[in-house]
Structures are given as structure tokens and as C-alpha cells.
Scaffold this motif. Structure first.
Motif, PDB file in Angstrom:
ATOM      1  N   ASN A 451       3.714 -86.460  13.533  1.00 49.33           N
ATOM      2  CA  ASN A 451       4.981 -86.012  12.947  1.00 49.33           C
ATOM      3  C   ASN A 451       6.103 -87.019  13.137  1.00 49.33           C
ATOM      4  N   ALA A 452       5.785 -88.193  13.660  1.00 49.75           N
ATOM      5  CA  ALA A 452       6.801 -89.233  13.807  1.00 49.75           C
ATOM      6  C   ALA A 452       7.334 -89.619  12.430  1.00 49.75           C
ATOM      7  N   PRO A 453       8.642 -89.921  12.301  1.00 50.21           N
ATOM      8  CA  PRO A 453       9.236 -90.228  10.984  1.00 50.21           C
ATOM      9  C   PRO A 453       8.522 -91.348  10.244  1.00 50.21           C
ATOM     10  N   GLU A 454       8.171 -92.431  10.979  1.00 56.21           N
ATOM     11  CA  GLU A 454       7.530 -93.549  10.291  1.00 56.21           C
ATOM     12  C   GLU A 454       6.128 -93.184   9.775  1.00 56.21           C
ATOM     13  N   VAL A 455       5.431 -92.270  10.516  1.00 53.39           N
ATOM     14  CA  VAL A 455       4.105 -91.831  10.077  1.00 53.39           C
ATOM     15  C   VAL A 455       4.236 -90.938   8.846  1.00 53.39           C
ATOM     16  N   LYS A 456       5.182 -89.989   8.897  1.00 54.76           N
ATOM     17  CA  LYS A 456       5.399 -89.113   7.741  1.00 54.76           C
ATOM     18  C   LYS A 456       5.782 -89.917   6.500  1.00 54.76           C
ATOM     19  N   SER A 457       6.625 -90.933   6.702  1.00 52.47           N
ATOM     20  CA  SER A 457       7.048 -91.776   5.588  1.00 52.47           C
ATOM     21  C   SER A 457       5.865 -92.552   5.011  1.00 52.47           C
ATOM     22  N   ALA A 458       5.003 -93.045   5.888  1.00 50.83           N
ATOM     23  CA  ALA A 458       3.833 -93.805   5.438  1.00 50.83           C
ATOM     24  C   ALA A 458       2.868 -92.914   4.658  1.00 50.83           C
ATOM     25  N   ILE A 459       2.688 -91.669   5.132  1.00 48.61           N
ATOM     26  CA  ILE A 459       1.810 -90.732   4.422  1.00 48.61           C
ATOM     27  C   ILE A 459       2.377 -90.414   3.040  1.00 48.61           C
ATOM     28  N   ALA A 460       3.678 -90.187   2.985  1.00 51.88           N
ATOM     29  CA  ALA A 460       4.326 -89.913   1.697  1.00 51.88           C
ATOM     30  C   ALA A 460       4.193 -91.119   0.770  1.00 51.88           C
ATOM     31  N   GLY A 461       4.368 -92.321   1.348  1.00 50.12           N
ATOM     32  CA  GLY A 461       4.228 -93.539   0.548  1.00 50.12           C
ATOM     33  C   GLY A 461       2.808 -93.709   0.022  1.00 50.12           C
ATOM     34  N   PHE A 462       1.825 -93.341   0.853  1.00 50.75           N
ATOM     35  CA  PHE A 462       0.428 -93.436   0.434  1.00 50.75           C
ATOM     36  C   PHE A 462       0.167 -92.492  -0.733  1.00 50.75           C
ATOM     37  N   ARG A 463       0.688 -91.264  -0.648  1.00 46.20           N
ATOM     38  CA  ARG A 463       0.484 -90.290  -1.728  1.00 46.20           C
ATOM     39  C   ARG A 463       1.055 -90.815  -3.042  1.00 46.20           C
ATOM     40  N   THR A 464       2.253 -91.376  -2.961  1.00 51.16           N
ATOM     41  CA  THR A 464       2.908 -91.881  -4.171  1.00 51.16           C
ATOM     42  C   THR A 464       2.163 -93.084  -4.734  1.00 51.16           C
ATOM     43  N   GLU A 465       1.818 -94.022  -3.849  1.00 49.54           N
ATOM     44  CA  GLU A 465       1.184 -95.267  -4.287  1.00 49.54           C
ATOM     45  C   GLU A 465      -0.235 -95.031  -4.808  1.00 49.54           C
ATOM     46  N   ALA A 466      -0.937 -94.027  -4.249  1.00 49.88           N
ATOM     47  CA  ALA A 466      -2.300 -93.736  -4.704  1.00 49.88           C
ATOM     48  C   ALA A 466      -2.310 -93.372  -6.180  1.00 49.88           C
ATOM     49  N   ILE A 467      -1.297 -92.637  -6.620  1.00 52.52           N
ATOM     50  CA  ILE A 467      -1.204 -92.251  -8.034  1.00 52.52           C
ATOM     51  C   ILE A 467      -0.627 -93.391  -8.864  1.00 52.52           C
ATOM     52  N   ALA A 468       0.391 -94.073  -8.324  1.00 54.93           N
ATOM     53  CA  ALA A 468       1.039 -95.161  -9.059  1.00 54.93           C
ATOM     54  C   ALA A 468       0.081 -96.322  -9.311  1.00 54.93           C
TER      55      ALA A 468
END
Length: 753
Positions: A451-468
Motif C-alpha cells: 500500500n506504499a504510495p510509490e507501489v500503488k502508483s506503479a500498479i496504476a501505471g502498469f494498468r494504464t500502460e498495459a492497455i496503451a
């Protein structure tokens, strides 16, 4: 003793002699061994291969993270709601009503958890005609197939109420149940059919019920003992059902073969006028030795699977090795004891018109004359050995040619089963509407603090980039396990059941999307697993193991042939001929199953590929089993040469006198393997057809044409051994039947092999 006492050398001969003299003790020891092995194995229980140990690489790392975290991943299920035409979409009230009915019906069974609506999870196709209701089965995922029936019935009930829509369930549990119901009995029937098929062929070969029952009894007891031993050994090397099935297949083949070789030689010597004891000792000194040489060679070939690093292959190799070793020991110990006990009663239960001795009497042929058919073939081959070699080798190379374009992959559901099961159509419809949705890639994220901010941000970035990036069209689902600091990201891969396209998108996730997002956070692990990833990692590991496995099997088989026959020429020709038969089997597989040539003749359809594990599996199995015939035939040729025959006469004698037993053994193997070719799964068809074709080629073209042609051309060079190799251990023996019959037993004689 009618023909005087005999002196025999070698482990097989000594074992046979001891067993014949201590008949009841030998039988009792064997029965005790089988019973104890089964009892100890049952008490120990079988340890099965864990998912985390199945593969190496990222798939292994992901499974290990899940296992260490104590996370029990449930069996996920989906219900596809789809318009049968373009008049209804997900926004239509009738469609919404069907979704609500499905959610209520599956939740009402009490067998599921985490039921989600497609309107909440956005699992609605781009054209609006399809939607997925998703949920998990309660309890252990491995047994979910046993509990999914009420859920399937609930979904079927909703389908009846909404005939204008297509409402179908698919998932890990429903697929497991469907396959179990459709093919569980199929496999059992194949395994059970092997025994009566083998027995029927043996009845024709021996013409007597008791003689036919002996090989089958030995094979069954060897299999029973090995099943017990597998339970014990599984605590060191985990086993699984695949290893058990392969063990049954190999055990039946070699168990019958070894007993057949021994029994036919004993009967042949008695038909030649030897008394029962002398005939038994000759069989022990000749066929018994051939069984040991063959058995050790097969064990070495099976041991090659231990070098793959793949848990299933290691289990198959070890199980096969054990059953071959047990069958080999039984053939040279308990079989002589049983033959000594039975004496002439081994001919009990004679079948009219099938008894071989009566057939010989009617035709005026002796046992030494062998097969009339193969005598005619040999006459042509030995008259023109060069022409025979060119024609036979050319034909096999032509058959092997398609193997140069072999494509291997793990078969998808539609490739494996075609259109025989309704769930295959459901699988295809889900993949068309939601590419990769039925088998998404899973990114297992492990962090110190998920739940660390940088981990949550990386997971969100992965979700976005996987589709993009185009690797996925979504939806990308994230499931957090806060207590274990683990997150599992499900990513449907574009390509779906097209493993080439899906594999390319998997590489895109691994090589670009992950490094650009999760890879930038220090201390985060993010291995990617799933069906496509597992297939990819399996292929990589299997390809990497091909060279060491091939090298190990070929080198050790060469050395065993060299030591057993003390001939460099025999060792080299053995390897070349075996490789030729394996290559021909590969060519037939590619022609039938990859290109679809004549596929309908075996009840198959061209699937465009050979299942990944089969080429290496076939190589190991066939290389081992081919040595059965090779050792048996060459031993008989060498024996005739030692008796003073010319090389050409020895070849004729060796081939025609072994033709009956080799033909019987080959027919049994081909029949047993062909049973597996009748199964509905394409991978099992490929295995059955490949094994049956190779054994048939090996027992006819290789042993009946190529081997005698090559040996005739080589002449005395067949027995060539360079002087610098004379220091090698001498594992040969020089006894001929006459020497065994005339010699005086010397208990102090040093042991050979």
C-alpha cells in the motif's frame, strides 16, 4: 539332469540357474516384494508436484510467492451473457434482467463468492453484445470441479428463462469437470484395454493360455510393485498422474517384451530336443543376458528425462526407469522359477490351430528355420544389400523430411478437443468478445508494503500502460492481499487463444510495460504467470534441455552397446538406426497432425502444431524401446557367429529366428499404443500414433531390412574393435547353446554380465 550339469557365466545366467533350483523361494521373494512395495507405498502416500515446482523461470517465481504467502487462489468462473443477434445489447432491459438473474442464481447456490456484475467491473464487450458475470468457487481450487455442478444447473436454468440470449458458464472448475466427465472414462478404458489386447496377441503367438498369461502376469505385477515404489520415491521426487500413466504404458510394453523374449527362447530350445532344465539354462544365458542389456539401455534412455529440469518430465523419467528395472529383474528371476515349476504345463490351455509346434509339424519346418516370410525378405535383402540399404534408408528419410518444418506449442482448447465439447465453443466465444479474458496473464506483485504510495502508483501505471501499449484491451483487474503485501493483476492478452499473438503481447508486458512501471520501484518483485506465460516458459526450458538430454541418451547408449558387444561398428550402427526410426516417427507426426495429411484416417484433424512436450518424450521413449529389438536381434546374430557361422549366415539365422518374437512384441506394442491414439484429446492421439508408427517401422524396416543390409555390407567389420579400446571392461560372454549344454557348472566362476 538329462543333458549333464551346466556351467554358465553372467548375472542373468546365474540368476536364472539359482531361481530354477530354488523355485518356490524365488516366487515367494517376488510375491513378497510386490506386496511389501504396495503396502509401503500405500502407507507412505504419494506426494504430488506442486504448482511452484512445475516450472522454473517467472512462472515458478510467481507460484512460489503465492505459496509462501499462504494465498489460496480460488477457481475463477465466468458466465457469458451474449446476444444471439444484433437486436439486444447490454443496455437493453432484457439483457440487464438476464444479468441480474445470473448473479442471483449463482449466488443462491451457496457454492460461490465474490460475484460481480459486468456493469460494475466494465466486463462488457466493445460491441455491447456480450458481458461477463464473474465469481470464484468456494474451497480448494483443485477440487472445485467436484462442487461446480449446482452452479452449472443454476446457470442452465437462467438460460431456459432467456432463450433470446446465450448464457454459458466457463472457468477452471467447469472445464475441469467437463474434461473429467468426458475423458476420465476414456483414459481408464484405454488403460484397461491394454491387458486384454496384449493377452489376445500372446494367445495367437503362443497358442496356449498358460504361456500367454505369464508375460501379462509379469507386466502387471511389475506395474503394481512400481506403483508402490512411486509412493516412497515421491517423497524425494514428486510424482503426478501423468507419470503414473506413462509408467503403465511403458511397464506393459517392456514387461511383456522381456518375458516374451525369454519364454520364446526356452520353448525354442525344448523344440530343438533339449531337456527342460538345459533349455531353461540356455534361455537364461542368452535371452536373459539380452534382457539385462536391453533393460539397462532403456533405463539410461529414461534417465535422460531427469536432465530437463521440468518436474513432470523428471517424474515420468523416474517412474519409467523404475518400472523397466523392476520388469527386468522379474524377467531374469521369477520367470525362470515359474517355468521350472510349470514344466510342460506351460503348454496347458492349447488353442486349436494356433499352437506353433503343431504348425511346424504340419509344414515340416524346424524352430531353427524361423519365419518363412522373413526368410524370403532376407533372401532379397542379402542378395542386394546395397540396393536394399539405399531404398529403405531413402524411404525413411523421405518420411522423416516433414519433421524439418516441425512447429511445437502447447495446444489450445479448440486445438486439443475440436468441436466435440460445448465448452470449446464457449471458450472461443469468450475469446472473440474478450481477447485473452478466459486465460489472462497474471502479474504477481510482491513488495515490502503493497500500500506504499510509490507501489500503488506503479500498479496504476502498469494498468494504464498495459492497455496503451496494445498488449491488452482490458479490463485489467487488481486483487490486493494486504496482509501478505501481495497484489495479483489480471491482464487479458490480445490474441486470446492465438498463442503466437498472445505470446508476443506477453513479451511486450515483460520487456517494456513492466520495466517502465513496476520495475522502477526498488524492492518490488513482479513475475508474470498464467496460461500463456506457462506455455512460453515451458517451451523455453524444454528447448534449453534438448541438447543435454539428446547428448546424454546417445552417448550412454553408445557406451552400453560398445561394452555389451565389444564392437565399435555395432555401437555406431545401433545409434544411427535408432535415430533414423525416431526421425521417421517425427515426420509422420508432422505430416498427419501439423499438415493434416491423412489425419481423418486416425480420427484426428490437423491442428497446425505438435504438442510441445511430445518430441523430447518420444525421443527418450522410442530410443529406449528400440533397443529392445536391436539388442535381441544382434545378440542372436553374434551368438550364431560365435558358433562358427559366416557373418551372412549368422545374419540370416539371427533375423529369421527372432522374427516371430520381435513381430509378436511389436504387434503388442503397436496395439497398446494405438489404443491411446483412439482417445479424443489430440495430444494423446499424437502420442499414440507417434509411438505406434515408430515401433512398427523399427520392427519391420529397421530390423528386417536396414540392419541385415548394413551388417551384410560390413561383413567381418561388424566385429571391429580398435586395439586401444581392448582395455575396456569385457561385458560379453562367449557361451553358445552347445557350450551351456555340455559344460560342467563351476560355482567359483567370476561373474560377468
Amino acid at each position: 539332469m538329462g543333458n549333464g550339469d551346466t556351467r554358465v557365466r553372467g548375472i542373468a545366467a546365474r540368476a536364472g540357474g539359482w531361481s530354477a533350483r530354488h523355485r518356490w523361494a524365488a516366487v515367494g521373494i517376488w510375491v513378497l516384494f510386490v506386496v511389501l512395495a504396495m503396502a509401503v507405498g500405500s502407507a507412505a502416500g504419494r506426494v504430488d508436484i506442486k504448482d511452484s515446482d512445475e516450472l522454473k523461470g517467472e512462472t515458478h517465481t510467481a507460484a512460489k510467492i503465492i505459496e509462501d504467502a499462504g494465498i489460496k487462489q480460488p477457481a475463477g468462473e465466468s458466465v457469458l451473457i451474449q446476444a444471439k443477434d444484433g437486436t439486444v445489447t447490454a443496455t437493453d432491459p432484457r439483457f440487464r434482467a438476464a444479468v441480474t438473474a445470473v448473479v442471483r442464481a449463482v449466488d443462491g447456490t451457496g457454492r460461490v463468492t465474490d460475484v460481480t456484475s459486468p456493469y460494475d467491473t466494465k466486463t462488457i464487450s466493445k460491441d455491447g453484445r456480450s458481458a461477463l458475470v464473474q465469481f470464484d468457487m468456494r474451497g480448494d481450487a483443485d477440487t472445485a470441479g467436484d462442487r461446480v455442478e449446482p452452479v452449472l444447473k443454476a446457470v442452465a436454468g437462467v438460460q431456459k428463462d432467456h432463450p433470446q440470449l446465450r448464457i454459458e458458464e466457463i472457468g477452471a472448475a467447469s472445464m475441469r469437470k467437463t474434461f473429467s466427465d468426458a475423458f476420465g472414462n476414456d483414459f481408464k478404458q484405454a488403460e484397461y484395454s491394454a491387458v486384454p489386447v496384449a493377452l489376445g496377441i500372446l494367445l495367437i503367438a503362443f497358442g496356449a493360455l498358460v504361456a500367454a498369461l505369464l508375460p501379462v502376469a509379469l507386466a502387471i505385477t511389475a506395474i503394481m510393485a512400481t506403483m508402490g515404489l512411486m509412493g516412497v520415491v515421491s517423497h524425494l521426487q514428486a510424482m503426478n498422474d501423468t507419470a503414473n500413466s506413462v509408467m503403465l504404458l511403458v511397464g506393459m510394453a517392456v514387461g511383456v517384451d522381456y518375458c516374451l523374449f525369454y519364454l520364446r527362447r526356452e520353448r525354442e530350445e525344448r523344440a530343438a530336443g533339449r531337456d527342460a532344465e538345459t533349455a531353461l539354462r540356455i534361455a537364461a544365458a542368452t535371452s536373459g543376458r539380452a534382457v539385462i542389456v536391453s533393460g539397462v539401455t532403456v533405463c539410461v534412455a529414461m534417465a535422460g528425462m531427469l536432465f530437463t529440469g521440468l518436474a513432470t518430465f523428471e517424474a515420468m523419467g523416474l517412474a519409467s526407469l523404475m518400472v523397466v528395472a523392476v520388469a527386468m529383474v522379474g524377467s531374469v528371476t521369477v520367470l525362470p522359477a515359474l517355468l521350472s515349476l510349470l514344466g510342460k504345463r506351460v503348454e496347458k490351455g492349447r488353442i486349436p490351430f494356433l499352437h506353433p509346434d503343431k504348425r511346424r509339424a504340419r509344414t515340416g519346418r524346424s524352430a531353427d528355420e524361423g519365419s518363412r516370410l522373413w526368410s524370403a525378405v532376407l533372401k532379397v535383402v542379402l542378395a542386394r544389400p546395397a540396393v536394399s540399404l539405399v531404398v529403405a534408408a531413402g524411404a525413411l528419410l523421405a518420411i522423416a523430411a516433414p519433421a524439418l518444418g516441425m512447429k511445437t506449442q502447447n495446444l489450445t482448447l479448440d486445438q486439443e478437443f475440436g468441436n466435440k465439447l460445448p465448452i470449446v465453443a464457449t471458450y472461443n466465444r469468450v475469446n472473440e468478445a474478450f481477447p485473452g479474458g478466459s486465460e489472462p496473464a497474471q502479474v504477481v506483485v510482491k513488495a515490502k508494503d503493497i500500500n506504499a504510495p510509490e507501489v500503488k502508483s506503479a500498479i496504476a501505471g502498469f494498468r494504464t500502460e498495459a492497455i496503451a501499449s496494445g498488449a491488452s484491451r482490458g479490463p485489467v483487474d487488481v486483487r490486493l492481499h494486504d496482509g501478505q503485501n501481495v497484489a495479483v493483476i489480471s491482464v487479458p492478452l490480445v490474441g486470446g487463444s492465438d498463442l503466437d499473438k498472445a505470446g508476443a503481447n506477453l513479451e511486450l508486458l515483460r520487456d517494456k510495460v513492466r520495466p517502465d512501471t513496476l520495475g522502477k520501484v526498488e524492492g518490488v518483485q513482479a513475475p508474470i504467470t498464467g496460461q500463456v506465460a506457462g506455455s512460453h516458459d515451458f517451451n523455453d526450458q524444454l528447448v534449453g534441455s534438448v541438447v543435454p538430454v539428446f547428448a546424454f541418451v546417445v552417448v550412454f547408449a553408445f557406451l552400453l552397446m560398445l561394452l555389451s558387444f565389444r564392437s565399435l561398428t555395432i555401437a555406431i550402427t545401433s545409434i544411427v538406426l535408432n535415430l533414423l526410426s525416431v526421425g521417421a516417427a517425427y515426420g509422420i507426426l508432422v505430416a498427419v497432425f501439423q499438415h493434416g495429411w491423412g489425419a481423418s484416417l486416425v480420427g484426428a484433424h490437423g491442428v497446425g502444431a505438435i504438442v510441445t512436450w511430445l518430441p523430447l518424450f518420444l525421443f527418450v521413449i522410442l530410443f529406449g524401446l528400440s533397443m529392445d529389438y536391436h539388442v535381441f536381434v544382434v545378440s542372436r546374430i553374434r551368438e550364431a557367429r560365435l558358433r562358427g557361422r559366416t557373418t551372412k549366415d549368422a545374419i540370416t539365422h539371427g533375423v529369421v529366428t527372432t522374427a516371430g518374437v520381435v513381430t509378436s512384441a511389436a504387434v503388442i506394442m503397436v496395439a497398446v499404443f494405438a489404443i491411446f491414439g483412439t482417445l479424443s484429446m489430440q495430444s494423446m492421439k499424437q502420442m499414440g500414433v507417434g509411438l505406434a508408427a515408430a515401433v512398427l517401422i523399427d520392427a519391420t524396416v529397421i530390423r528386417g531390412v536396414l540392419l541385415p543390409a548394413v551388417m551384410a555390407l560390413l561383413g567381418e567389420r561388424n566385429w571391429y574393435l580398435p586395439k586401444w579400446l581392448h582395455r575396456l571392461p569385457d561385458l560379453t560372454h562367449e557361451e553358445t547353446p552347445q557350450a551351456v549344454a555340455a559344460a560342467v557348472r563351476d560355482e567359483n566362476e567370476p561373474l560377468g554380465v
